[in-house]
Design an enzyme around this catalytic site. Structure first.
Site, PDB file in Angstrom:
ATOM      1  N   LYS A   9       0.820  -1.213   0.000  1.00 29.94           N
ATOM      2  CA  LYS A   9       0.000   0.000   0.000  1.00 29.94           C
ATOM      3  C   LYS A   9       0.864   1.278   0.000  1.00 29.94           C
ATOM      4  CE  LYS A   9      -4.045  -2.043   2.316  1.00 29.94           C
ATOM      5  NZ  LYS A   9      -4.895  -1.974   3.540  1.00 29.94           N
ATOM      6  N   TYR A  49     -12.617  -1.586  -3.059  1.00 33.12           N
ATOM      7  CA  TYR A  49     -13.081  -1.700  -1.669  1.00 33.12           C
ATOM      8  C   TYR A  49     -14.601  -1.547  -1.551  1.00 33.12           C
ATOM      9  CZ  TYR A  49      -8.491  -1.982   0.630  1.00 33.12           C
ATOM     10  OH  TYR A  49      -7.260  -2.411   1.091  1.00 33.12           O
ATOM     11  N   ARG A  85      -2.055 -14.199   4.327  1.00 34.96           N
ATOM     12  CA  ARG A  85      -2.792 -13.567   5.437  1.00 34.96           C
ATOM     13  C   ARG A  85      -1.971 -13.685   6.736  1.00 34.96           C
ATOM     14  NH1 ARG A  85      -7.161 -10.274   4.465  1.00 34.96           N
ATOM     15  NH2 ARG A  85      -8.019 -10.801   6.514  1.00 34.96           N
ATOM     16  N   THR A  91      -5.281  -6.858  10.913  1.00 38.76           N
ATOM     17  CA  THR A  91      -5.558  -5.549  10.297  1.00 38.76           C
ATOM     18  C   THR A  91      -4.984  -4.416  11.138  1.00 38.76           C
ATOM     19  OG1 THR A  91      -7.650  -6.512   9.543  1.00 38.76           O
ATOM     20  CG2 THR A  91      -7.421  -4.108   9.381  1.00 38.76           C
ATOM     21  N   ASN A 112      -1.846   0.379   6.848  1.00 33.22           N
ATOM     22  CA  ASN A 112      -1.284  -0.866   7.381  1.00 33.22           C
ATOM     23  C   ASN A 112      -0.447  -1.640   6.362  1.00 33.22           C
ATOM     24  OD1 ASN A 112      -3.381  -1.752   5.850  1.00 33.22           O
ATOM     25  ND2 ASN A 112      -4.481  -2.793   7.488  1.00 33.22           N
ATOM     26  N   HIS A 115      -2.171  -5.372   1.598  1.00 29.55           N
ATOM     27  CA  HIS A 115      -3.477  -6.018   1.425  1.00 29.55           C
ATOM     28  C   HIS A 115      -3.246  -7.442   0.954  1.00 29.55           C
ATOM     29  CE1 HIS A 115      -7.515  -6.947  -0.053  1.00 29.55           C
ATOM     30  NE2 HIS A 115      -6.889  -7.490  -1.083  1.00 29.55           N
ATOM     31  N   GLU A 126     -10.037 -10.327  -7.358  1.00 28.14           N
ATOM     32  CA  GLU A 126      -9.064  -9.244  -7.195  1.00 28.14           C
ATOM     33  C   GLU A 126      -7.925  -9.350  -8.214  1.00 28.14           C
ATOM     34  OE1 GLU A 126      -9.870  -8.362  -2.452  1.00 28.14           O
ATOM     35  OE2 GLU A 126      -8.035  -9.409  -3.012  1.00 28.14           O
TER      36      GLU A 126
HETATM   37  P1  IDP Z   1      -7.852  -6.603   5.924  1.00 30.99           P
HETATM   38  O1  IDP Z   1      -7.094  -5.655   5.007  1.00 30.99           O
HETATM   39  O2  IDP Z   1      -7.019  -7.038   7.095  1.00 30.99           O
HETATM   40  O3  IDP Z   1      -8.487  -7.757   5.185  1.00 30.99           O
HETATM   41  P2  IDP Z   1     -10.484  -5.284   6.125  1.00 30.99           P
HETATM   42  O4  IDP Z   1     -11.397  -5.377   7.294  1.00 30.99           O
HETATM   43  O5  IDP Z   1     -10.898  -5.974   4.859  1.00 30.99           O
HETATM   44  O6  IDP Z   1      -9.030  -5.737   6.608  1.00 30.99           O
HETATM   45  O7  IDP Z   1     -10.304  -3.727   5.837  1.00 30.99           O
HETATM   46  C1  IDP Z   1      -9.739  -3.266   4.626  1.00 30.99           C
HETATM   47  C2  IDP Z   1      -8.795  -2.130   4.938  1.00 30.99           C
HETATM   48  O8  IDP Z   1      -9.557  -1.030   5.447  1.00 30.99           O
HETATM   49  C3  IDP Z   1      -7.774  -2.417   6.034  1.00 30.99           C
HETATM   50  O9  IDP Z   1      -6.642  -3.130   5.578  1.00 30.99           O
HETATM   51  C4  IDP Z   1      -7.420  -1.013   6.492  1.00 30.99           C
HETATM   52  O10 IDP Z   1      -6.534  -0.357   5.580  1.00 30.99           O
HETATM   53  C5  IDP Z   1      -8.793  -0.330   6.425  1.00 30.99           C
HETATM   54  N1  IDP Z   1      -9.512  -0.408   7.712  1.00 30.99           N
HETATM   55  C6  IDP Z   1     -10.107  -1.492   8.258  1.00 30.99           C
HETATM   56  N2  IDP Z   1     -10.697  -1.200   9.445  1.00 30.99           N
HETATM   57  C7  IDP Z   1     -10.467   0.127   9.638  1.00 30.99           C
HETATM   58  C8  IDP Z   1     -10.815   1.044  10.692  1.00 30.99           C
HETATM   59  O11 IDP Z   1     -11.478   0.694  11.681  1.00 30.99           O
HETATM   60  N3  IDP Z   1     -10.388   2.337  10.526  1.00 30.99           N
HETATM   61  C9  IDP Z   1      -9.673   2.762   9.447  1.00 30.99           C
HETATM   62  N4  IDP Z   1      -9.336   1.930   8.436  1.00 30.99           N
HETATM   63  C10 IDP Z   1      -9.708   0.630   8.531  1.00 30.99           C
END
Ligand code: IDP
Length: 138
Positions: A9, A49, A85, A91, A112, A115, A126
């Protein structure tokens, strides 16, 4: 052999961490079978997304994902979806295990660093969102 989809990212690319993250991916036994550097448009990020479109963080997430270039990759290996994963970690970096990409490099729950697809069906969708067949090897 299984395939998964990965994004390094914008927060990680901005800090020049692509090499370190790719080394972790390759050390975990995953092979890169497609890769390119792109800067997402707003509509591409919104489409990618879309599942999160009702979440309060959606607008901020889209803006961040468009804020700079990312590296998108198709990875291949045994159990690739789960393996990647596991390598990424939770996350939220505060919950991520030691030795994971997010524990090491994530800035916060949004920025973070990586992805990874959450299942084989998602991975297929994807991968097709970013790559055509000619851009994948093997
Ligand atoms: P993942 O990337 O670990 O699968 P997802 O729940 O699918 O997590 O969320 C997609 C992306 O959205 C996350 O990787 C992160 O960048 C962002 N995200 C998820 N939860 C939050 C939050 O509570 N606040 C801000 N950004 C979030």
């Amino acid at each position: 052999m299984e395939r998964t989809f990965s994004i390094i990212k914008p927060d990680a690319v901005a800090r020049n961490l692509q090499g370190e993250i790719m080394a972790m991916i390759q050390s975990a036994g995953l092979r890169v079978v497609g890769m390119k550097m792109i800067q997402l448009t707003k509509s591409q990020a919104e489409g990618f997304y879309a599942v999160h479109s009702e979440r309060p963080f959606f607008g901020s997430l889209v803006e961040y994902m468009c804020s700079g270039p990312c590296v998108v990759m198709c990875l291949e290996g045994d159990n690739a979806v789960q393996k990647y994963r596991d390598l990424m970690g939770a996350t939220n970096k505060d919950n991520a295990a030691e030795g994971t990409i997010r524990k090491k490099y994530a800035l916060d729950i949004e920025k973070n660093s990586c992805h990874g697809s959450d299942g084989q069906d998602t991975a297929a969708v994807e991968i097709a969102y970013f790559f055509n067949a000619l851009e994948l090897v093997g």
